[in-house]
Scaffold this active site. Sequence first.
Site, short mmCIF file in Angstrom:
data_model
loop_
_atom_site.label_atom_id
_atom_site.label_comp_id
_atom_site.label_asym_id
_atom_site.label_seq_id
_atom_site.Cartn_x
_atom_site.Cartn_y
_atom_site.Cartn_z
CD GLU A 34 -8.48 -24.63 -66.61
OE1 GLU A 34 -7.57 -24.19 -67.32
OE2 GLU A 34 -8.46 -24.55 -65.36
CD GLU B 99 -7.37 -27.16 -62.63
OE1 GLU B 99 -6.83 -26.03 -62.68
OE2 GLU B 99 -7.36 -27.97 -63.56
O1 IFM Z 1 -1.72 -25.34 -64.18
C1 IFM Z 1 -2.97 -24.93 -64.63
C2 IFM Z 1 -3.79 -26.13 -65.04
O2 IFM Z 1 -3.17 -26.86 -66.04
C3 IFM Z 1 -5.16 -25.70 -65.53
N1 IFM Z 1 -5.80 -24.80 -64.63
C4 IFM Z 1 -5.05 -23.69 -64.11
C5 IFM Z 1 -3.72 -24.18 -63.55
C6 IFM Z 1 -2.92 -22.99 -63.00
O3 IFM Z 1 -2.63 -22.07 -64.01
#
Ligand code: IFM
Length: 444
Positions: free
Chosen positions: A167, A351
């Site tokens: 990210e 994710e």
């Molecule tokens: O917990 C985070 C993760 O570290 C990165 N992506 C989003 C998740 C939820 O906020």
Amino acid sequence: MIPPRSTFPKDFVFGTATSAYQIEGHGFGGAGSTHWDTFAATPGNVANAEDGRVACDHYHRWPEDLDLVAGAGFDAYRFSTSWARVLPEGRGTPNPEGLDFYDRLVDGLLARGLRPAVTLYHWELPSPLADLGGWQNRDVAERFAEFAEVVMSRIGDRVWSVATINEPWCVAWLSHFLGQHAPGLRDIRATARAMHHVLLAHGRATEAMRALGVGNIGAVFNMEYAAPADDSPEAASAATRYDAIYNRFFLSGVFHCTYPPEVLDGLAPHMPAGWQDDMGVIGAPLDWVGLNYYTRKLLAPAPGPWPALQEVPGPLPKTDMGWEIYPEGLGFFLRRTAREYTGDLPIYVTENGMAWPDRPVDGHIDDAARIDYIGRHLAQVAAAAADGVPVAGYFVWSLLDNYEWALGYDKRFGLVHVDFETLERTPKASWHALARALGGAGAR
Ligand code: IFM
């Protein structure tokens, strides 16, 4: 309901994801200080001033945690390597205990028939590099390439896939413009540099790993669907700017070797000199792309300097993060990414998941809302695959309740409940439902 495996293309990969600082326990095993330790130690930055010193104690309990991954019927496990655990000074002599830990973890995954999907950096920058300016300092890209070499020289022969940086929007914008994550800056010049250097680091690490002969290298970007708050042209243009900053800047840099004009409108005067010369490195060829997706935002214009926009609360049902549930956005991003950026390259949803205030009742955690959330997002994935989008896998965030950064331990994203007093793990109904859909031993 969670659609069964048979709904998805042959060889579709199901997994779950975690990250180092959020679960390991950074106080164990000789890890060095990170900018998250100092950010959390500064009053007002993190709920209850909580940090990752103990977290889920995955550092010691990893065998039990990998059994939970296998028991749900997953094929792969996405985890990250802490830079400060491997190189406490950010460079130089590795911490042998750190490398041994990741070595054991990879072997533990393979022994359970799980594919190790490693992400090199998920936000725990070593403090000695933060002291030198962190992501604002161009040198961070060389240091990151060295870190990639150290890690992959040890585990690169056994991992299934490797991603560079989780990210980049969070590493750069959330942390240097919005100030909500470490290092907590609110400065446009720092932001412009971090936006560029995070991609340069990605490119240099990719080159370094290719030189070592590592394959199946990808990049992971987070996406938020940007919709105008009303029918006005001003709201439409605010949504376009948000989409450019959040979603298109990083995809464009890596896959088109350019940055969107809507972002350069604001950042150009603050970019590091000669940034254009780095675009070839940033565009180093990749084997796959990962998209992290959770929600959409409604955007309206705002007074003041660029980017002159504000988020407006939306009407849809929300998760415990206050994020609207909008599965259609995932379908949109899968299609747009393939069409405009990545073509035939495999796309993984690296994710997706939701926070919910789960509490055990008589030893059970009935997280029906999470089952519904995952099921509706997976339906979007299946529809995109049926339309010919080369989506090749889906990872649930997250295996365990964990350290949700500035929100501390209060927001529970896990398929498995963690009692942060006793560290006891209890699989939630969503874990059992996934096991049923995937053919895992934990089916109920
Ligand atoms: O917990 C985070 C993760 O570290 C990165 N992506 C989003 C998740 C939820 O906020």
